[in-house]
Each structure stands twice: as C-alpha cells, then as structure tokens.
Design a protein around this motif. Structure first.
Motif, PDB file in Angstrom:
ATOM      1  N   HIS A 180      16.298  32.377  18.783  1.00 18.86           N
ATOM      2  CA  HIS A 180      16.414  33.460  19.748  1.00 18.86           C
ATOM      3  C   HIS A 180      17.646  33.325  20.631  1.00 18.86           C
ATOM      4  CE1 HIS A 180      14.738  30.923  23.000  1.00 18.86           C
ATOM      5  NE2 HIS A 180      14.074  30.374  22.012  1.00 18.86           N
ATOM      6  N   THR A 181      18.116  32.104  20.873  1.00 22.31           N
ATOM      7  CA  THR A 181      19.315  31.960  21.696  1.00 22.31           C
ATOM      8  C   THR A 181      20.549  32.451  20.949  1.00 22.31           C
ATOM      9  OG1 THR A 181      19.517  29.641  21.016  1.00 22.31           O
ATOM     10  CG2 THR A 181      18.475  30.071  23.134  1.00 22.31           C
TER      11      THR A 181
ATOM     12  N   LYS B  34      24.307  38.163  25.394  1.00 16.62           N
ATOM     13  CA  LYS B  34      23.696  38.378  26.709  1.00 16.62           C
ATOM     14  C   LYS B  34      23.661  37.067  27.507  1.00 16.62           C
ATOM     15  CE  LYS B  34      19.278  39.246  26.811  1.00 16.62           C
ATOM     16  NZ  LYS B  34      17.947  39.884  26.768  1.00 16.62           N
ATOM     17  N   LEU B  35      23.304  35.981  26.846  1.00 13.75           N
ATOM     18  CA  LEU B  35      23.229  34.693  27.529  1.00 13.75           C
ATOM     19  C   LEU B  35      24.613  34.197  27.940  1.00 13.75           C
ATOM     20  CD1 LEU B  35      20.513  32.954  25.322  1.00 13.75           C
ATOM     21  CD2 LEU B  35      20.212  34.002  27.577  1.00 13.75           C
ATOM     22  N   VAL B  36      25.587  34.367  27.060  1.00 17.26           N
ATOM     23  CA  VAL B  36      26.960  33.945  27.379  1.00 17.26           C
ATOM     24  C   VAL B  36      27.497  34.762  28.556  1.00 17.26           C
ATOM     25  CG1 VAL B  36      29.341  33.894  26.519  1.00 17.26           C
ATOM     26  CG2 VAL B  36      27.485  33.004  25.110  1.00 17.26           C
TER      27      VAL B  36
ATOM     28  N   LYS C 212      29.639  31.048  36.039  1.00 16.23           N
ATOM     29  CA  LYS C 212      30.929  30.351  36.133  1.00 16.23           C
ATOM     30  C   LYS C 212      31.809  31.006  37.198  1.00 16.23           C
ATOM     31  CE  LYS C 212      34.966  29.178  33.324  1.00 16.23           C
ATOM     32  NZ  LYS C 212      35.586  29.342  31.999  1.00 16.23           N
ATOM     33  N   GLY C 213      31.826  32.329  37.228  1.00 13.10           N
ATOM     34  CA  GLY C 213      32.594  33.044  38.247  1.00 13.10           C
ATOM     35  C   GLY C 213      32.075  32.745  39.647  1.00 13.10           C
TER      36      GLY C 213
ATOM     37  N   VAL D  75      15.475  32.322  29.191  1.00  8.83           N
ATOM     38  CA  VAL D  75      15.406  31.413  28.042  1.00  8.83           C
ATOM     39  C   VAL D  75      13.987  30.885  27.854  1.00  8.83           C
ATOM     40  CG1 VAL D  75      16.241  29.215  27.099  1.00  8.83           C
ATOM     41  CG2 VAL D  75      17.857  30.801  28.149  1.00  8.83           C
ATOM     42  N   MET D  76      13.307  30.566  28.954  1.00 11.98           N
ATOM     43  CA  MET D  76      11.932  30.070  28.840  1.00 11.98           C
ATOM     44  C   MET D  76      11.000  31.146  28.283  1.00 11.98           C
ATOM     45  SD  MET D  76      11.547  27.728  32.245  1.00 11.98           S
ATOM     46  CE  MET D  76      10.070  26.855  31.780  1.00 11.98           C
ATOM     47  N   GLU D  77      11.137  32.383  28.762  1.00 15.07           N
ATOM     48  CA  GLU D  77      10.295  33.462  28.243  1.00 15.07           C
ATOM     49  C   GLU D  77      10.546  33.677  26.757  1.00 15.07           C
ATOM     50  OE1 GLU D  77       9.469  38.243  28.675  1.00 15.07           O
ATOM     51  OE2 GLU D  77      10.437  37.213  30.355  1.00 15.07           O
TER      52      GLU D  77
END
Length: 90
Positions: A2-3, A9-11, A18-19, A55-57
């Motif tokens: 799933h990642t 979306k995650l990136v 980071k910003g 991520v946990m969901e």
C-alpha cells in the motif's frame, strides 16, 4: 504494498514536512521568538502525526482486515482501532 500504491501522496506529505523543517531551521537561524518557533514545531508535529495516522490506517486495512470489505467482529474492532488512532494521533 500500500505504501507503493499511495507513494505519490505519501511523498508529497514528506516534502511538505521537509519544507516545514526548513522553515523551522530558518526561524532558528534568524533567532525568531519562542512563540513563532513553537508554532512551526506544532505544525511539523501535526504533519508527522497525519502521515503516521495515514500509514497506520492503510496498514490495518491492507495487512490485518479492511472493515469496509468485511462484516465480522474483527472488522468492527479494526474500524474502532482506526477511529481511536485518528483521535489519538491528532
């Protein structure tokens, strides 16, 4: 995984974090006041918590049980766990 499916979306979320980290660094270098620094830290914390919750969901839905696709006591438990995580991690 799933990642990988949600990679873009995650990136994007990581890039926003980071910003925020770069803005925090600039604030510290510029010796901004404590209140401003704390607001930036709080923003970063919220963003990291949002990423963690997502991520946990997804992990629960993809590796344990998806309550949207199953009707069982375990699915109900997974649904409740997801709701608790969303509330707790905010």
């Amino acid at each position: 995984m799933h990642t990988i499916k949600d990679k873009a979306k995650l990136v994007a979320r990581v890039r926003r974090i980071k910003g925020q980290a770069e803005a925090l660094e600039r604030a510290l270098q510029a010796e901004l006041g404590c209140a401003d620094v704390l607001m930036l830290v709080a923003s970063m914390r919220g963003a990291v918590n949002g990423l963690t919750a997502e991520v946990m969901e997804d992990h629960i839905r993809n590796h344990i049980i998806d309550p949207d696709k199953e009707d069982s006591p375990q699915a109900l438990g997974a649904s409740e766990l997801i709701e608790v995580l969303r509330t707790y991690i905010k």
